[in-house]
Design a protein around this motif. Structure first.
Motif, PDB file in Angstrom:
ATOM      1  N   ILE A 126       1.940 -26.952   6.491  1.00 14.36           N
ATOM      2  CA  ILE A 126       2.109 -27.779   5.293  1.00 14.36           C
ATOM      3  C   ILE A 126       3.382 -27.341   4.599  1.00 14.36           C
ATOM      4  O   ILE A 126       3.589 -26.148   4.357  1.00 14.36           O
ATOM      5  N   GLN A 127       4.244 -28.300   4.306  1.00 14.09           N
ATOM      6  CA  GLN A 127       5.458 -28.047   3.541  1.00 14.09           C
ATOM      7  C   GLN A 127       5.260 -28.644   2.151  1.00 14.09           C
ATOM      8  O   GLN A 127       5.037 -29.850   2.031  1.00 14.09           O
ATOM      9  N   PRO A 128       5.316 -27.822   1.108  1.00 11.64           N
ATOM     10  CA  PRO A 128       5.089 -28.340  -0.240  1.00 11.64           C
ATOM     11  C   PRO A 128       6.133 -29.385  -0.627  1.00 11.64           C
ATOM     12  O   PRO A 128       7.304 -29.280  -0.265  1.00 11.64           O
ATOM     13  N   GLY A 129       5.671 -30.388  -1.348  1.00  5.31           N
ATOM     14  CA  GLY A 129       6.584 -31.406  -1.853  1.00  5.31           C
ATOM     15  C   GLY A 129       7.415 -30.855  -3.006  1.00  5.31           C
ATOM     16  O   GLY A 129       7.159 -29.765  -3.512  1.00  5.31           O
ATOM     17  N   ASN A 130       8.393 -31.626  -3.408  1.00  6.89           N
ATOM     18  CA  ASN A 130       9.267 -31.231  -4.513  1.00  6.89           C
ATOM     19  C   ASN A 130       8.841 -32.006  -5.764  1.00  6.89           C
ATOM     20  O   ASN A 130       9.120 -33.199  -5.867  1.00  6.89           O
ATOM     21  N   PRO A 131       8.196 -31.360  -6.734  1.00  5.28           N
ATOM     22  CA  PRO A 131       7.698 -32.070  -7.913  1.00  5.28           C
ATOM     23  C   PRO A 131       8.808 -32.671  -8.784  1.00  5.28           C
ATOM     24  O   PRO A 131       8.531 -33.518  -9.627  1.00  5.28           O
ATOM     25  N   GLU A 132      10.042 -32.271  -8.552  1.00  6.39           N
ATOM     26  CA  GLU A 132      11.147 -32.779  -9.362  1.00  6.39           C
ATOM     27  C   GLU A 132      11.790 -34.043  -8.794  1.00  6.39           C
ATOM     28  O   GLU A 132      12.681 -34.616  -9.407  1.00  6.39           O
ATOM     29  N   GLU A 133      11.345 -34.497  -7.616  1.00  7.77           N
ATOM     30  CA  GLU A 133      11.888 -35.716  -7.013  1.00  7.77           C
ATOM     31  C   GLU A 133      11.469 -36.941  -7.815  1.00  7.77           C
ATOM     32  O   GLU A 133      10.355 -37.010  -8.330  1.00  7.77           O
ATOM     33  N   ALA A 134      12.358 -37.908  -7.916  1.00  9.25           N
ATOM     34  CA  ALA A 134      12.071 -39.140  -8.656  1.00  9.25           C
ATOM     35  C   ALA A 134      11.059 -40.022  -7.914  1.00  9.25           C
ATOM     36  O   ALA A 134      10.182 -40.621  -8.526  1.00  9.25           O
TER      37      ALA A 134
END
Length: 82
Positions: free
Chosen positions: A16-24
């Protein structure tokens, strides 16, 4: 790891690769599953994993000869140098 990964054949490893919460884009904020297969066509494996994951995860598939990502409609990029 989600249980559906066990339904796929020829899986060598999955991460699992964590997502980037700062992406639009919300799709870019979700976690992705990187699945390494022992062989076969990366695009076909990607399409199968995408169907199982629905929209819960992004999909990144690697095989010894190719890579496919669901954000590229599971088009396989060949790693074969010949």
């Amino acid at each position: 790891m989600p249980a559906w990964v066990r339904l796929l054949q020829d899986v060598k490893a999955a991460y699992i690769q964590p997502g980037n919460p700062e992406e639009a884009d919300p799709a870019d904020r979700r976690d992705s599953i990187q699945i390494e297969f022992t062989g076969g066509d990366a695009g076909q494996h990607c399409t199968a994993a995408r169907a199982l994951a629905r929209t819960d995860y992004g999909i990144i598939v690697t095989t010894p000869t190719g890579v496919a990502v669901d954000s590229s409609d599971c088009l396989s990029v060949s790693l074969d140098s010949s």
